[in-house]
Scaffold this motif. Structure first.
Motif, PDB file in Angstrom:
ATOM      1  N   ARG A 159      -8.352   5.869   0.996  1.00 36.51           N
ATOM      2  CA  ARG A 159      -8.427   4.509   0.486  1.00 36.51           C
ATOM      3  C   ARG A 159      -9.640   3.804   1.065  1.00 36.51           C
ATOM      4  O   ARG A 159     -10.083   4.116   2.165  1.00 36.51           O
ATOM      5  CB  ARG A 159      -7.168   3.738   0.867  1.00 36.51           C
ATOM      6  CG  ARG A 159      -5.938   4.264   0.177  1.00 36.51           C
ATOM      7  CD  ARG A 159      -4.777   3.379   0.490  1.00 36.51           C
ATOM      8  NE  ARG A 159      -4.449   3.416   1.908  1.00 36.51           N
ATOM      9  CZ  ARG A 159      -4.035   2.358   2.588  1.00 36.51           C
ATOM     10  NH1 ARG A 159      -3.926   1.187   1.976  1.00 36.51           N
ATOM     11  NH2 ARG A 159      -3.729   2.452   3.852  1.00 36.51           N
TER      12      ARG A 159
ATOM     13  N   ASP B 160      -6.959  -3.895   1.628  1.00 38.00           N
ATOM     14  CA  ASP B 160      -7.197  -2.823   0.664  1.00 38.00           C
ATOM     15  C   ASP B 160      -8.190  -3.337  -0.372  1.00 38.00           C
ATOM     16  O   ASP B 160      -8.038  -4.447  -0.887  1.00 38.00           O
ATOM     17  CB  ASP B 160      -5.877  -2.446  -0.013  1.00 38.00           C
ATOM     18  CG  ASP B 160      -6.026  -1.179  -0.818  1.00 38.00           C
ATOM     19  OD1 ASP B 160      -6.981  -1.105  -1.625  1.00 38.00           O
ATOM     20  OD2 ASP B 160      -5.200  -0.271  -0.651  1.00 38.00           O
TER      21      ASP B 160
ATOM     22  N   VAL C 139       0.873  -1.183   0.000  1.00 34.10           N
ATOM     23  CA  VAL C 139       0.000   0.000   0.000  1.00 34.10           C
ATOM     24  C   VAL C 139       0.908   1.232   0.000  1.00 34.10           C
ATOM     25  O   VAL C 139       1.729   1.400   0.893  1.00 34.10           O
ATOM     26  CB  VAL C 139      -0.894   0.001   1.246  1.00 34.10           C
ATOM     27  CG1 VAL C 139      -1.769   1.244   1.268  1.00 34.10           C
ATOM     28  CG2 VAL C 139      -1.734  -1.245   1.270  1.00 34.10           C
TER      29      VAL C 139
ATOM     30  N   ILE D 218     -11.193   0.235   2.343  1.00 33.54           N
ATOM     31  CA  ILE D 218     -10.767  -1.066   2.840  1.00 33.54           C
ATOM     32  C   ILE D 218     -11.983  -1.945   3.076  1.00 33.54           C
ATOM     33  O   ILE D 218     -13.089  -1.450   3.319  1.00 33.54           O
ATOM     34  CB  ILE D 218      -9.948  -0.950   4.149  1.00 33.54           C
ATOM     35  CG1 ILE D 218     -10.731  -0.157   5.191  1.00 33.54           C
ATOM     36  CG2 ILE D 218      -8.588  -0.303   3.883  1.00 33.54           C
ATOM     37  CD1 ILE D 218     -10.137  -0.230   6.585  1.00 33.54           C
TER      38      ILE D 218
ATOM     39  N   PRO E 243      -4.599   7.208   4.477  1.00 35.94           N
ATOM     40  CA  PRO E 243      -3.425   6.342   4.613  1.00 35.94           C
ATOM     41  C   PRO E 243      -2.720   6.561   5.938  1.00 35.94           C
ATOM     42  O   PRO E 243      -2.129   5.643   6.495  1.00 35.94           O
ATOM     43  CB  PRO E 243      -2.522   6.766   3.450  1.00 35.94           C
ATOM     44  CG  PRO E 243      -3.379   7.568   2.540  1.00 35.94           C
ATOM     45  CD  PRO E 243      -4.529   8.080   3.310  1.00 35.94           C
TER      46      PRO E 243
END
Lengths: 153, 702
Positions: free
Chosen positions: A11, A26, A3, A13, A107
């Motif tokens: 992002r 992810d 990642v 998930i 992140p």
């Protein structure tokens, strides 16, 4: 799948449950989620490899993630689901209890795995994400899926 | 299309050209004594010429220089200045091999031995009777060489004396010239590069505006060229528009230059020639055209009419094959569902489903056929191997190939190259005797090796047949005994002795030669063939020769499988490996040592390997009452009995690799998907037996 830590974008998930612990992946490495189907057992396979299934013509190994993470073997039944994950060119299915959520995280939300005694945890958990009152453990796919990690060496 | 693409295309085309070149040389080989067919020589010449032209465009100078000399020498042959003797043809073959190497090197960017090239260039030059050809070649401007894709049958080969000459050129384009995108101006510009050019437009044919058909070609040109270049240089300029114009090239201030009878130039300059649709076309012009057209068609016939083909990336084909495999599996699953639902056999749905089944099968077969390729390129490589091997061994060999058009799966062809190379070298080295010996035996000095391929009952049969001395059985037996491969007092039948050749570590050549006997023997060939699902057999007659026969499956994508039950797991055993199936009687099974058991079959004791045990599904069974034994032959010439619990079915299965998903599993060759959608593992009998006999190299724990 590595990642990128530098990515500034949020992002997504996929969060899932094994026993009473929550894990995540992810979403870009998740191809699909299927219900459990019986596998064809492979001879001399490690205990965490449950066998292979037919995914529209592809032979896909299924990994009992609970067994792999030393959380005790999960006895599969129809309530369980298989997360089909892709890493590099390899496809594998991860047997989990249930998929709970799809979440958006920054992140920076990923923290280093707290140092605990278990080597297994260190090897397979890439980091943890704090989410409200929960802790999501980010799975290191390349460590979990057999073959990929070995090939990298 | 960027530069790399075009370059890639060039190399792909070169493969075809090399094929045409080798083909042509082979044809000349066959007919040199009766006089080589000029068209064949032309075809060979053109192939080299086209490679040179393409190479020039990519500035592959080494390649161009070599091809140029090759072309020059071929040109001498074409002009009849040299004769196609065996020695010359041999040289041509070697030159073709070198050309192929150079191409390969240019493609991969690898270095080639310049010495080899230079030596061959000198030999070629000498063969052409042209001692200073190399220096000529160096002096020439290679950058000019056009991408010559069309035929140039009429180059005047005899070089003209030096000095400027004047040519009168009458050039009348037909309408086809323009519709092909040609431009006379470009041609004139190229001509102008050759020397002094005067251009005069003849528009006398141009009708009034009202009557003008704008699509018709009305103009023609009178050109005068003063040049010191030979006439064929002028011909080459018009190479691309041949057949699209009427062209006449005439040497001025001299008697008309000698032209070949096939030269499509009008003999009469006074009669301008026109497109046939123009009704007043004069006889000479129609003569010109009809002369040009047959030349072209004759040429096509000779190079066996090219069938229309499409180049497709292999990935796409493989994807298609996979999907069709799915379709077939899906169809099987559907049939099973319908059956399980209790639909009566004669109901419309079952009938339709049967149609669907046969259609799916048909699609599958057709798709498989896409992957199939003619075995010809492989055979051509083999003729090179044979030639080189014969040179080293100092023997005279003729390799005859039969059934080159036989189509085999691409992968099979690729994986056949090594074993076949080995077999050809073996045939040259051990099979064919030395010329003296052959003469003494009353045979032709030149040995013949026949390499043939044919389809036979759903498989491909490939044979390597030599007319050599046959297998020296006493010697083979001696060697086998001295190497401890068979007991000293063994009494073996002829066939058994022959098959000793396949034992690991066997090499009959007293001297380890350059060719064969590099520590790899026929055992390697055999295991390579078996890995392809094939079988190899040997037949030999003293003094007459030896034949190796390889029988291969048509494709690696499907397999004839026996669906068996192993400790409750459904598995598949490749049918070709199974010699027989039997139910053992309790009195036939004997224990041998600790835990080992053998079964007595027709007087011999055959070890028993329990599939369930080797795959860890159960502990070894002790009683075989309810089991079935599959008698399999392994590469070590041993029979072995695999224990399974039952046989379900025998059917074609689609092979699915395991390596990509999981990795190799000892004893398992691949996987397949059965009608119920479940995956079944395909047993590799060879490995399974090795596992059962405790081969440490296959120990899964390692």
């Amino acid at each position: 799948m590595a990642v990128p830590r530098t990515a500034s974008d949020l992002r997504e998930i996929v969060a899932f449950r094994i026993g009473n612990q929550e894990f995540c992946l992810d979403i870009r490495s998740v191809r699909e989620i299927r219900s459990w189907t019986p596998t064809t057992v492979l001879p001399h396979a490690p205990p965490y490899v449950m066998g292979v299934i037919n995914l529209r013509g592809a032979v896909v190994p299924i990994i009992n993630l609970a067994e792999r993470l030393a959380l005790g073997a999960l006895q599969p039944d129809t309530r369980h689901v298989i997360i089909i994950a892709v890493i590099e060119t390899q496809i594998a299915g991860l047997l989990v209890d249930a998929v709970s959520d799809i979440l958006t995280v920054a992140p920076t939300a990923v923290q280093a795995t707290p140092r605990v005694g278990s080597e297994v945890t260190q090897a397979f958990v890439r980091g943890v994400i704090a989410m409200e009152q929960r802790m999501l453990r980010l799975i290191d796919l390349s460590a979990v899926i057999p073959g990929v990690g070995d090939r990298d060496l | 299309m960027d530069h790399a693409d075009i370059r890639g295309t060039f190399f792909i085309e070169c493969e075809d050209l090399m094929e045409a070149l080798n083909d042509g040389l082979d044809r000349i080989d066959d007919s040199w004594d009766t006089g080589a067919d000029p068209e064949t020589i032309n075809a060979v010449f053109r192939a080299v010429h086209s490679i040179k032209g393409g190479a020039g465009a990519f500035k592959l100078d080494t390649l161009v220089r070599f091809a140029h000399q090759f072309e020059t020498t071929l040109d001498a042959l074409r002009a009849g200045r040299i004769m196609p003797e065996p020695a010359l043809l041999h040289l041509f073959h070697r030159a073709a091999d070198q050309l192929s190497d150079l191409l390969q090197a240019a493609r991969t960017g690898a270095a080639v031995e310049a010495d080899n090239s230079a030596a061959l260039v000198r030999e070629l030059a000498a063969a052409a009777g042209d001692e200073d050809a190399t220096s000529d070649a160096d002096a020439e401007d290679f950058g000019f060489v056009p991408m010559a894709l069309t035929l140039d049958l009429d180059m005047d080969a005899a070089p003209l004396p030096e000095g400027n000459r004047r040519y009168a050129i009458t050039f009348s384009p037909l309408r086809g010239l323009y519709s092909c995108g040609n431009d006379p101006c470009v041609l004139f510009r190229v001509l102008a590069d050759l020397g002094q050019l005067e251009v005069r437009l003849d528009r006398s044919r141009l009708p009034d505006f009202d009557a003008l058909d704008w699509q018709e070609s009305w103009l023609s040109w009178e050109l005068t060229l003063e040049t010191d270049e030979p006439e064929h240089q002028i011909d080459e300029v018009f190479e691309f528009v041949e057949g699209l114009c009427t062209l006449e090239i005439r040497l001025l201030s001299d008697t008309p230059s000698p032209t070949d009878p096939g030269n499509p130039t009008a003999p009469d300059p006074g009669a301008p020639s026109w497109d046939p649709p123009a009704e007043d076309s004069t006889p000479p012009s129609s003569g010109t055209l009809s002369a040009a057209v047959p030349t072209a068609s004759r040429d096509n016939e000779k190079s066996s009419p090219p069938r229309a083909t499409v180049r497709v990336e292999l990935d796409r084909v493989d994807r298609l094959i996979n999907i069709v495999g799915e379709l077939v599996i899906n169809q099987a699953m559907l049939s099973q569902c319908v059956q399980d639902e209790g639909v009566p056999p004669r109901s419309p749905i079952r009938t339709r489903l049967d149609d669907f089944k046969s259609l799916a099968r048909e699609i599958q077969e057709s798709v498989m056929a896409i992957r199939a390729q003619a075995i010809k390129p492989l055979f051509q490589r083999m003729s090179r191997i044979a030639r080189e091997a014969a040179d080293i061994a100092g023997k005279q060999i003729r390799l005859v190939t039969e059934g080159e058009t036989t189509e085999v799966d691409k992968t099979v062809i690729e994986r056949l190259a090594d074993p076949l190379t080995h077999m050809i070298r073996n045939a040259v080295d051990h099979g064919i005797e030395s010329p003296e010996k052959r003469q003494a035996a009353g045979k032709f000095e030149t040995g013949t090796i026949i390499l043939s391929a044919e389809h036979r009952s759903g498989r491909v049969l490939i044979e390597v047949r030599d007319d050599g001395g046959g297998i020296n059985r006493p010697r083979v037996l001696d060697i086998a005994k001295s190497k401890g491969l068979v007991p000293e007092d063994a009494q073996l039948a002829d066939e058994e002795i022959d098959s000793l050749l396949f034992l690991p570590g066997f090499s009959t050549s007293a001297v380890v030669s350059d060719l064969s006997g590099r520590g790899v023997g026929m055992d390697v060939v055999k295991s390579a063939i078996q890995a392809l699902g094939g079988r190899i057999a040997i037949a030999s007659e003293p003094g007459k020769g030896t034949t190796f026969s390889i029988s291969l499956p048509l494709t690696l994508a499907v397999l004839d499988g026996m669906v068996v039950d192993v400790a409750g797991h459904t598995m598949v055993v490749p049918v070709p490996a199974i010699i027989e199936t039997l139910r053992p009687r309790p009195q036939d099974v004997h224990s041998l040592g600790a835990g080992e058991q053998v079964v007595a079959i027709r007087g011999s004791f055959i070890p028993i390997v329990d599939c369930g045990a080797i795959f860890g599904y159960r502990s070894p069974v002790r009683r075989y009452d309810s089991t079935v034994l599959l008698l399999v032959e392994t590469g070590r010439q041993k029979l072995c009995a695999l224990v399974v619990d039952g046989i379900h079915d025998q059917r074609q299965v689609v092979i699915k690799g395991l390596e990509n998903g999981y990795g190799r599993i000892p004893g398992i060759a691949a996987a397949t998907i059965l009608g119920d959608g479940r995956i079944a593992l395909i047993i590799d009998p060879e490995e399974a037996v090795a596992l059962g006999s405790g081969d440490p190299s296959l120990n899964p724990e390692v």
